[in-house]
Scaffold this active site. Structure first.
Site, short mmCIF file in Angstrom:
data_model
loop_
_atom_site.label_atom_id
_atom_site.label_comp_id
_atom_site.label_asym_id
_atom_site.label_seq_id
_atom_site.Cartn_x
_atom_site.Cartn_y
_atom_site.Cartn_z
N LYS A 196 4.39 -5.36 -12.33
CA LYS A 196 5.01 -4.36 -13.21
C LYS A 196 6.11 -3.58 -12.47
O LYS A 196 7.23 -3.44 -12.97
CB LYS A 196 3.95 -3.37 -13.74
CG LYS A 196 2.81 -4.05 -14.49
CD LYS A 196 1.78 -3.05 -15.00
CE LYS A 196 1.05 -2.27 -13.92
NZ LYS A 196 0.18 -3.09 -13.06
N ARG A 206 -3.23 3.39 -19.87
CA ARG A 206 -4.26 2.56 -19.24
C ARG A 206 -5.60 2.64 -19.97
O ARG A 206 -6.54 1.97 -19.55
CB ARG A 206 -4.46 3.03 -17.81
CG ARG A 206 -3.86 2.13 -16.73
CD ARG A 206 -4.10 2.82 -15.43
NE ARG A 206 -4.06 2.03 -14.25
CZ ARG A 206 -3.00 1.94 -13.43
NH1 ARG A 206 -1.86 2.48 -13.75
NH2 ARG A 206 -3.11 1.28 -12.30
N ARG A 226 1.36 -6.27 -0.12
CA ARG A 226 2.46 -5.46 -0.67
C ARG A 226 2.87 -4.33 0.30
O ARG A 226 2.04 -3.68 0.90
CB ARG A 226 1.99 -4.84 -1.98
CG ARG A 226 2.84 -3.70 -2.47
CD ARG A 226 2.59 -3.38 -3.92
NE ARG A 226 1.30 -2.78 -4.19
CZ ARG A 226 0.86 -2.52 -5.43
NH1 ARG A 226 1.58 -2.84 -6.48
NH2 ARG A 226 -0.30 -1.96 -5.60
N ARG A 277 0.34 1.26 0.75
CA ARG A 277 -0.47 2.23 0.02
C ARG A 277 -1.90 2.25 0.53
O ARG A 277 -2.47 1.20 0.85
CB ARG A 277 -0.48 1.86 -1.47
CG ARG A 277 0.76 2.33 -2.18
CD ARG A 277 0.91 1.76 -3.55
NE ARG A 277 -0.29 1.83 -4.39
CZ ARG A 277 -0.33 1.44 -5.65
NH1 ARG A 277 0.75 0.96 -6.22
NH2 ARG A 277 -1.44 1.54 -6.35
N ARG A 315 -10.13 -1.63 -8.95
CA ARG A 315 -9.00 -1.44 -9.87
C ARG A 315 -8.94 -2.57 -10.91
O ARG A 315 -8.62 -2.33 -12.07
CB ARG A 315 -7.69 -1.34 -9.07
CG ARG A 315 -7.60 0.01 -8.35
CD ARG A 315 -6.72 -0.02 -7.12
NE ARG A 315 -5.34 -0.32 -7.38
CZ ARG A 315 -4.48 -0.74 -6.46
NH1 ARG A 315 -4.87 -0.94 -5.20
NH2 ARG A 315 -3.23 -0.95 -6.76
#
Ligand code: ADP
Ligand code: AMP
Length: 216
Positions: free
Chosen positions: A13, A88, A127, A161, A172
């Site tokens: 996203k 969400r 990431r 992160r 998650r």
């Protein structure tokens, strides 16, 4: 153009929202980024959100809806925006419907990025982002052209992160399936849902989204 990018963590996203921002002059509205900024600033919201985010759970609807409501009052989003990571939950989607109606705005499309769960763990644990401009990278799938130097701004500082570890990713993903996946029938029944193959490579996914936008 007013869009929602919908998909689990790691679906791509943020990567695609940044590309859409540049190509179509839209504004990325990422509740995750807004919450991380609140955590970094140590605000009241940030203090409440920090432990929830570290556990990979969802921050309360009340907090995120208030953040988005304030952001939608700003002038820069009038030309168009891409919601990334919001809504969400069905309660957030209903609240968004109310906010948009109050502000005289309408959604053009909700783009579902269809992905398989297992590869997402590798996408998320690999990431990282540039500490200077926020451009996203991946250890394997999106490396800077010159090792250790951001393609966009030349910075040599990068960050990862705190919640991008395997254990939190699994929470998650569970939160996505339990609380966010019900948004698919919600938007399908409103006729705005467009699904694309998020397992394709980054460039190909951008092409698929552009095709969806052409049809609007
Ligand atoms: P999200 O915002 O949905 O959580 P990101 O856009 O941050 O996901 O993508 C997660 C990671 O996967 C990033 O490191 C990104 O470079 C990489 N990535 C994004 N899209 C793809 C893709 N289509 N194929 C492979 N890797 C991807
Ligand atoms: P993201 O950057 O979208 O991966 O979000 C990171 C974390 O921020 C999530 O795991 C949640 O804890 C929190 N968060 C972001 N957006 C929302 C939202 N719309 N509702 C609830 N929690 C959110």
């Amino acid at each position: 153009m007013k869009l929602i990018l919908l998909g689990p963590p790691g679906a791509g996203k943020g990567t695609q929202a940044k590309r859409l921002e540049e190509a179509h002059n839209l504004i990325q509205l990422s509740t995750g980024d807004m919450l991380r900024a609140a955590v970094a600033a140590g605000t009241e919201v940030g203090v409440k959100a920090k432990t929830v985010m570290e556990a990979g759970e969802l921050v309360s609807d009340e907090i995120v809806v208030a953040i988005i409501s304030d952001r939608l009052d700003e002038d820069d989003i009038k030309a168009g925006f891409i919601l990334d990571g919001f809504p969400r939950t069905v309660a957030q989607a209903r609240a968004l419907d109310g906010l948009l109606a109050d502000k005289g705005m309408m959604l053009d499309a909700v783009v579902e990025m269809q992905v398989d769960d297992e590869p997402l763990v590798g996408r998320i644990t690999g990431r990282y982002t540039c500490a200077g401009c926020g451009k996203g990278y991946h250890d394997t799938f999106e490396k800077p052209k010159k090792d250790g130097v951001c393609d966009k701004c030349g910075s040599t500082e990068f960050k990862r992160r705190a919640d991008d570890n395997e254990e939190t990713v699994r929470s998650r993903l569970a939160a996505y399936h339990a609380q966010t996946a019900p948004l698919l029938p919600y938007y399908e029944s409103r006729g705005v849902l467009k699904s694309i193959d998020g397992m394709a490579d980054i460039e190909d996914v951008t092409g698929q989204i552009n095709e969806v936008l052409k049809g609007i």
